[in-house]
Design an enzyme around this catalytic site. Structure first.
Site, PDB file in Angstrom:
ATOM      1  N   ASN A   1     -72.752  35.709 -15.655  1.00 52.82           N
ATOM      2  CA  ASN A   1     -72.132  34.542 -15.438  1.00 52.82           C
ATOM      3  C   ASN A   1     -71.144  34.909 -14.417  1.00 52.82           C
ATOM      4  OD1 ASN A   1     -70.775  32.011 -14.866  1.00 52.82           O
ATOM      5  ND2 ASN A   1     -70.574  31.527 -17.209  1.00 52.82           N
TER       6      ASN A   1
ATOM      7  N   ARG B   1     -76.649  32.534 -14.660  1.00 56.10           N
ATOM      8  CA  ARG B   1     -76.112  30.992 -14.702  1.00 56.10           C
ATOM      9  C   ARG B   1     -75.803  30.615 -13.293  1.00 56.10           C
ATOM     10  NH1 ARG B   1     -72.086  28.571 -18.466  1.00 56.10           N
ATOM     11  NH2 ARG B   1     -72.473  26.502 -18.220  1.00 56.10           N
TER      12      ARG B   1
ATOM     13  N   HIS C   1     -73.693  20.758 -17.415  1.00 48.76           N
ATOM     14  CA  HIS C   1     -73.487  21.477 -19.074  1.00 48.76           C
ATOM     15  C   HIS C   1     -75.306  21.362 -19.482  1.00 48.76           C
ATOM     16  CE1 HIS C   1     -69.135  20.183 -19.705  1.00 48.76           C
ATOM     17  NE2 HIS C   1     -69.300  21.251 -19.595  1.00 48.76           N
TER      18      HIS C   1
ATOM     19  N   GLY D   1     -65.847  20.240 -24.859  1.00 41.35           N
ATOM     20  CA  GLY D   1     -64.976  21.386 -24.363  1.00 41.35           C
ATOM     21  C   GLY D   1     -63.687  21.274 -23.352  1.00 41.35           C
TER      22      GLY D   1
ATOM     23  N   ARG E   1     -58.967  16.967 -16.339  1.00 37.46           N
ATOM     24  CA  ARG E   1     -59.875  16.033 -15.656  1.00 37.46           C
ATOM     25  C   ARG E   1     -59.851  14.556 -16.047  1.00 37.46           C
ATOM     26  NH1 ARG E   1     -65.196  19.531 -15.436  1.00 37.46           N
ATOM     27  NH2 ARG E   1     -64.135  21.228 -16.102  1.00 37.46           N
TER      28      ARG E   1
ATOM     29  N   ASP F   1     -54.657  21.871 -24.104  1.00 39.17           N
ATOM     30  CA  ASP F   1     -55.526  22.352 -25.285  1.00 39.17           C
ATOM     31  C   ASP F   1     -55.349  21.362 -26.617  1.00 39.17           C
ATOM     32  OD1 ASP F   1     -55.853  23.955 -27.923  1.00 39.17           O
ATOM     33  OD2 ASP F   1     -55.901  25.682 -26.513  1.00 39.17           O
ATOM     34  N   PHE F   2     -56.532  21.105 -27.151  1.00 35.41           N
ATOM     35  CA  PHE F   2     -56.199  20.143 -28.065  1.00 35.41           C
ATOM     36  C   PHE F   2     -55.799  20.660 -29.470  1.00 35.41           C
ATOM     37  CE2 PHE F   2     -59.211  16.593 -26.623  1.00 35.41           C
ATOM     38  CZ  PHE F   2     -59.484  17.085 -25.434  1.00 35.41           C
ATOM     39  N   ARG F   3     -55.617  21.895 -29.608  1.00 35.48           N
ATOM     40  CA  ARG F   3     -54.945  22.581 -30.733  1.00 35.48           C
ATOM     41  C   ARG F   3     -53.513  21.994 -30.778  1.00 35.48           C
ATOM     42  NH1 ARG F   3     -57.998  27.947 -30.285  1.00 35.48           N
ATOM     43  NH2 ARG F   3     -57.837  27.295 -27.981  1.00 35.48           N
TER      44      ARG F   3
ATOM     45  N   GLY G   1     -65.997  20.063 -30.152  1.00 36.10           N
ATOM     46  CA  GLY G   1     -66.898  19.154 -30.866  1.00 36.10           C
ATOM     47  C   GLY G   1     -67.270  20.145 -32.314  1.00 36.10           C
TER      48      GLY G   1
ATOM     49  N   GLU H   1     -74.904  29.035 -24.744  1.00 37.41           N
ATOM     50  CA  GLU H   1     -75.590  29.027 -23.485  1.00 37.41           C
ATOM     51  C   GLU H   1     -76.248  30.110 -22.871  1.00 37.41           C
ATOM     52  OE1 GLU H   1     -71.859  27.228 -22.643  1.00 37.41           O
ATOM     53  OE2 GLU H   1     -72.706  25.608 -20.989  1.00 37.41           O
TER      54      GLU H   1
HETATM   55  P1  ADP Z   1     -64.702  25.631 -22.082  1.00 36.89           P
HETATM   56  O1  ADP Z   1     -66.150  26.384 -22.256  1.00 36.89           O
HETATM   57  O2  ADP Z   1     -65.254  24.355 -21.331  1.00 36.89           O
HETATM   58  O3  ADP Z   1     -63.738  26.178 -21.561  1.00 36.89           O
HETATM   59  P2  ADP Z   1     -64.543  25.466 -24.850  1.00 36.89           P
HETATM   60  O4  ADP Z   1     -66.165  24.775 -25.367  1.00 36.89           O
HETATM   61  O5  ADP Z   1     -64.243  26.803 -25.196  1.00 36.89           O
HETATM   62  O6  ADP Z   1     -64.206  25.090 -23.424  1.00 36.89           O
HETATM   63  O7  ADP Z   1     -63.471  24.550 -25.517  1.00 36.89           O
HETATM   64  C1  ADP Z   1     -62.049  24.579 -25.245  1.00 36.89           C
HETATM   65  C2  ADP Z   1     -61.280  23.420 -25.879  1.00 36.89           C
HETATM   66  O8  ADP Z   1     -61.696  23.428 -27.337  1.00 36.89           O
HETATM   67  C3  ADP Z   1     -59.935  23.817 -25.828  1.00 36.89           C
HETATM   68  O9  ADP Z   1     -59.141  22.564 -25.465  1.00 36.89           O
HETATM   69  C4  ADP Z   1     -59.429  23.935 -27.101  1.00 36.89           C
HETATM   70  O10 ADP Z   1     -58.127  23.412 -27.455  1.00 36.89           O
HETATM   71  C5  ADP Z   1     -60.495  23.369 -28.174  1.00 36.89           C
HETATM   72  N1  ADP Z   1     -60.514  23.739 -29.410  1.00 36.89           N
HETATM   73  C6  ADP Z   1     -61.025  25.007 -29.713  1.00 36.89           C
HETATM   74  N2  ADP Z   1     -60.773  25.021 -31.184  1.00 36.89           N
HETATM   75  C7  ADP Z   1     -60.330  24.080 -31.439  1.00 36.89           C
HETATM   76  C8  ADP Z   1     -59.645  23.530 -33.034  1.00 36.89           C
HETATM   77  N3  ADP Z   1     -59.909  24.207 -34.126  1.00 36.89           N
HETATM   78  N4  ADP Z   1     -59.197  22.344 -32.733  1.00 36.89           N
HETATM   79  C9  ADP Z   1     -59.148  21.351 -31.795  1.00 36.89           C
HETATM   80  N5  ADP Z   1     -59.505  22.017 -30.676  1.00 36.89           N
HETATM   81  C10 ADP Z   1     -59.925  23.219 -30.641  1.00 36.89           C
END
Ligand code: ADP
Length: 403
Positions: A7, A91, A180, A210, A241, A283-285, A333, A384
């Protein structure tokens, strides 16, 4: 057979080397900051050994060379003979309307691929550079292009046509493409395996959540519609976005900010989404943590995201023709039970009931809905690279049958 999956980004290169018999990853790694003085190649081997290589990498050619040297190294390498690599799967983000499946790249295909650069000017040029470099450095090894858009090429015309003057489709190929696709396809296949049903018999909506997020309606084993469009900016709310907005907002923002259109596109791509709403983080965390501490903006951002996914799922039910399974994958997810719960609460009216114990505990593949619920809810970790490796092997098999 061993298959190398690559990739290539503008200044990075990620790889995984698969043994296709055991389906194991023998080695994987990433080169970052290619072209800069502090480039770094990090490799992780199957037995969990890590190797850091700080040799300067002035371009992708040097990065691929360094990778091949590492894999074939007499002491630390993993390949006794470079000829063990049966093919390389690349990819490629955009295949336009030319490519409905993965293909072995030959000179004619390479020429057609050139045409796709204008559809994905940030992603396709480095992807194609990876193909060119490998073609030069690995003579005789088939190079296979696997597209993020290909799975969605089965969408019916009424689903991919935009309601703008038709000549933009005719002249410039403006339409919904979706992205995706490698992930949606992998996850749909796995869902059928887990449910022990034929993929063709299932009506599925896959949620790839993600940093970039999209949905896909799968029925009769095919993508029927998806939330992303001409570019990966549309559809769901994402990390930075905006997803779907009123297109008139674009000219409103140009006027208000007195900036060129490109600056507004930058705002919509990089300063919007849950980051834009919260002002805290994409970042969702971080957002979950801040919401727990009482931040209203973080909570609002999470609710807007959850609602956008639920609304998207509802809008895709006509495409799927019903719903047997709702599937969560990718960073959010797979890992965020809180986000899955929020989304499913919006969808209880279609017969979605989470098994809370399974939802909280689970980050592993499997069903997380109640036994009696009408619609099954699953977590399926996406892979993937594995999908690209499987595709590459399939394409090579078909070619060897033909010859
Ligand atoms: P991409 O491949 O599109 O860069 P990912 O599929 O790795 O992204 O997802 C990244 C996102 O997943 C980030 O926003 C991160 O905060 C979220 N994420 C990862 N682990 C957790 C978690 N335990 N709780 C909430 N969000 C999470």
């Amino acid at each position: 057979m061993k298959i190398l999956v690559l990739n290539c980004g503008s200044s990075s290169l990620k790889y995984k080397l698969f043994d296709m018999e055991s389906q194991e990853v023998l080695s994987q790694g990433q080169a970052d900051r290619i072209g800069m003085p502090d480039a770094l190649f990090r490799h992780e081997r199957k037995e969990q050994k890590t190797f850091l290589d700080k040799t300067p990498l002035s371009d992708h050619r040097e990065a691929v060379n360094a990778l091949l040297a590492f894999l074939g190294d007499a002491k630390q390498g993993i390949l006794a003979d470079m000829r063990d690599i049966g093919g390389v799967g690349h990819r490629v983000v955009h295949g336009g309307e030319h490519f409905q499946t993965s293909v072995i790249v030959n000179p004619a295909i390479r020429e057609t691929l050139e045409d796709t650069k204008k559809l994905a000017p940030l992603h396709n040029p480095p992807n194609l550079m990876g193909i060119d470099v490998c073609t030069g450095l690995m003579p005789g090894v088939p190079q296979v292009a696997v597209f993020d858009t290909a799975f969605h090429q089965t969408m019916p015309e009424y689903a991919y046509t935009y309601a703008i003057p038709y000549r933009y489709y005719k002249e410039d190929h403006v339409r919904r493409y979706g992205f995706h696709g490698i992930s949606h396809r992998y996850v749909a296949n796995q869902t059928a395996k887990i449910l022990q049903q034929k993929l063709e018999d299932l009506k599925i909506i896959t949620c790839h959540l993600g940093a970039g997020s999209s949905l896909c309606a799968v029925s009769s084993g095919k993508s029927q519609d998806t939330s992303m469009g001409f570019t990966p900016l549309s559809g769901l709310v994402m990390g930075t976005r905006c997803g779907d907005i009123d297109p008139a907002l674009v000219s409103f923002l140009v006027e208000k900010e007195q900036v060129p259109l490109s600056s507004v596109m930058e705002i919509l791509n990089r300063q919007s989404g849950v980051f834009g709403i919260s002002g805290i983080s994409p970042d969702f965390r971080d957002l979950e943590e801040e919401a727990r501490r009482g931040s209203k903006q973080a909570h609002l951002a999470l609710m807007v995201y959850a609602y956008s996914v639920a609304r998207g799922v509802g809008s895709l039910i006509p495409a799927a023709g019903g719903l047997d399974a709702l599937v969560f994958t990718a960073g959010i997810g797979e890992h965020s039970s809180a986000m899955r719960r929020r989304i499913c609460e919006f969808l209880s009216w279609i017969g979605i009931v989470l098994d809370e114990e399974k939802n909280v505990d689970s980050t592993v593949e499997g069903v997380i809905s109640r036994e009696a619920a009408k619609v099954k809810v699953l977590i399926v970790p996406t892979d993937e690279e594995k999908m690209i490796a499987q595709e590459t092997r399939e394409v090579l098999k078909k070619q060897s049958i033909r010859h």
